[in-house]
Write a protein that holds these residues in place. Structure first.
Motif, PDB file in Angstrom:
ATOM      1  N   GLN A 190       0.806  -1.211   0.000  1.00  0.00           N
ATOM      2  CA  GLN A 190       0.000   0.000   0.000  1.00  0.00           C
ATOM      3  C   GLN A 190       0.846   1.271   0.000  1.00  0.00           C
ATOM      4  N   ALA A 191       2.053   1.195   0.575  1.00  0.00           N
ATOM      5  CA  ALA A 191       2.885   2.391   0.701  1.00  0.00           C
ATOM      6  C   ALA A 191       3.524   2.806  -0.619  1.00  0.00           C
ATOM      7  N   GLU A 192       3.204   2.097  -1.707  1.00  0.00           N
ATOM      8  CA  GLU A 192       3.964   2.259  -2.949  1.00  0.00           C
ATOM      9  C   GLU A 192       2.958   2.394  -4.099  1.00  0.00           C
ATOM     10  N   PRO A 193       3.128   3.440  -4.971  1.00  0.00           N
ATOM     11  CA  PRO A 193       2.063   3.871  -5.888  1.00  0.00           C
ATOM     12  C   PRO A 193       1.701   2.910  -7.019  1.00  0.00           C
ATOM     13  N   ALA A 194       2.490   1.859  -7.245  1.00  0.00           N
ATOM     14  CA  ALA A 194       2.127   0.918  -8.305  1.00  0.00           C
ATOM     15  C   ALA A 194       1.068  -0.075  -7.824  1.00  0.00           C
ATOM     16  N   SER A 195       0.799  -0.079  -6.521  1.00  0.00           N
ATOM     17  CA  SER A 195      -0.120  -1.072  -5.949  1.00  0.00           C
ATOM     18  C   SER A 195      -1.583  -0.669  -6.116  1.00  0.00           C
ATOM     19  N   HIS A 196      -2.440  -1.655  -6.324  1.00  0.00           N
ATOM     20  CA  HIS A 196      -3.884  -1.400  -6.377  1.00  0.00           C
ATOM     21  C   HIS A 196      -4.401  -0.829  -5.067  1.00  0.00           C
TER      22      HIS A 196
END
Length: 186
Positions: free
Chosen positions: A39-45
């Motif tokens: 979740q902390a990383e923008p590529a994640s849904h």
DNA sequence: GCGACGATTGGCT
DNA sequence: GCCAATCGTCGCC
């Protein structure tokens, strides 16, 4: 499947999955390629928080998260980290060992074994992954997850097909496996 | 309400 | 190497 602690961060769970045996209704093989998302990383849904689609990723670890890709493919993730954390591991490629004829039929009669499960969409089609499996526990039927039969050599690199957080080396694969969706640079 | 854009694949140039 | 297929999700007006 208690040989893996799915409550750990996804980028630590991911390499442990390389070499594991994975089956859906006894059809499957050896996991050779995965990617971690968090979740902390923008590529994640899950980057923008909980929603209807990603709800399973905010559920208990050790369950499946199934999503539709490009309106066409069904892709499978293993949910990681404590509930509400919103992390998981995408299953990108499998070396087929069981139910190969079954997978061939589902994949439209493809002959080349390398092409049966070498990509997240192909894994979904070959293993008959669908929305009915979203949120299901990996510890129960129709799933079966077994530890590696031999020591595993894995390699990591950038993830595939994303436009954000491209520098995070969270794609993991079995070293020099011919069943990868694409080779690693090394 | 509307429109752009994918955690992809397969076929064609 | 390039591009269409195909549709749900999310951001923004």
């Amino acid at each position: 499947m208690d040989f893996i602690d799915f409550a750990a961060p996804s980028h630590l769970v991911a390499p442990q999955l390389i070499g594991c045996q994975f089956f859906v209704n006894n059809v499957g093989g050896v996991i050779v390629e995965v990617e971690a998302y968090d979740q902390a990383e923008p590529a994640s849904h899950t980057f923008s928080g909980p929603s209807l689609r990603n709800a399973a990723m905010f559920g208990p670890p050790g369950c499946a998260y199934v999503y539709r890709s490009y309106g066409i493919h069904w892709c499978l993730n293993f949910v990681c980290s404590p509930a509400d954390h919103g992390a998981g591991v995408l299953i990108r490629a499998i070396e087929p060992t069981a139910g190969i004829e079954n997978m061939r039929e589902r994949r439209g009669g493809i002959i080349n074994e390398r092409l049966l499960c070498s990509g997240p969409g192909r894994v979904g089609q070959a293993l008959a992954i669908g929305p009915h499996l979203n949120g299901a526990s990996l510890a129960a039927s129709p799933f079966k997850l077994l530890p590696p039969q031999a020591p595993v050599r894995w390699i990591q690199g950038p993830r595939v097909g994303i436009s954000k957080a491209v520098d995070l080396p969270w794609r993991f694969g079995a070293l020099d496996s011919p069943f990868l969706s694409r080779p690693f640079r090394h």
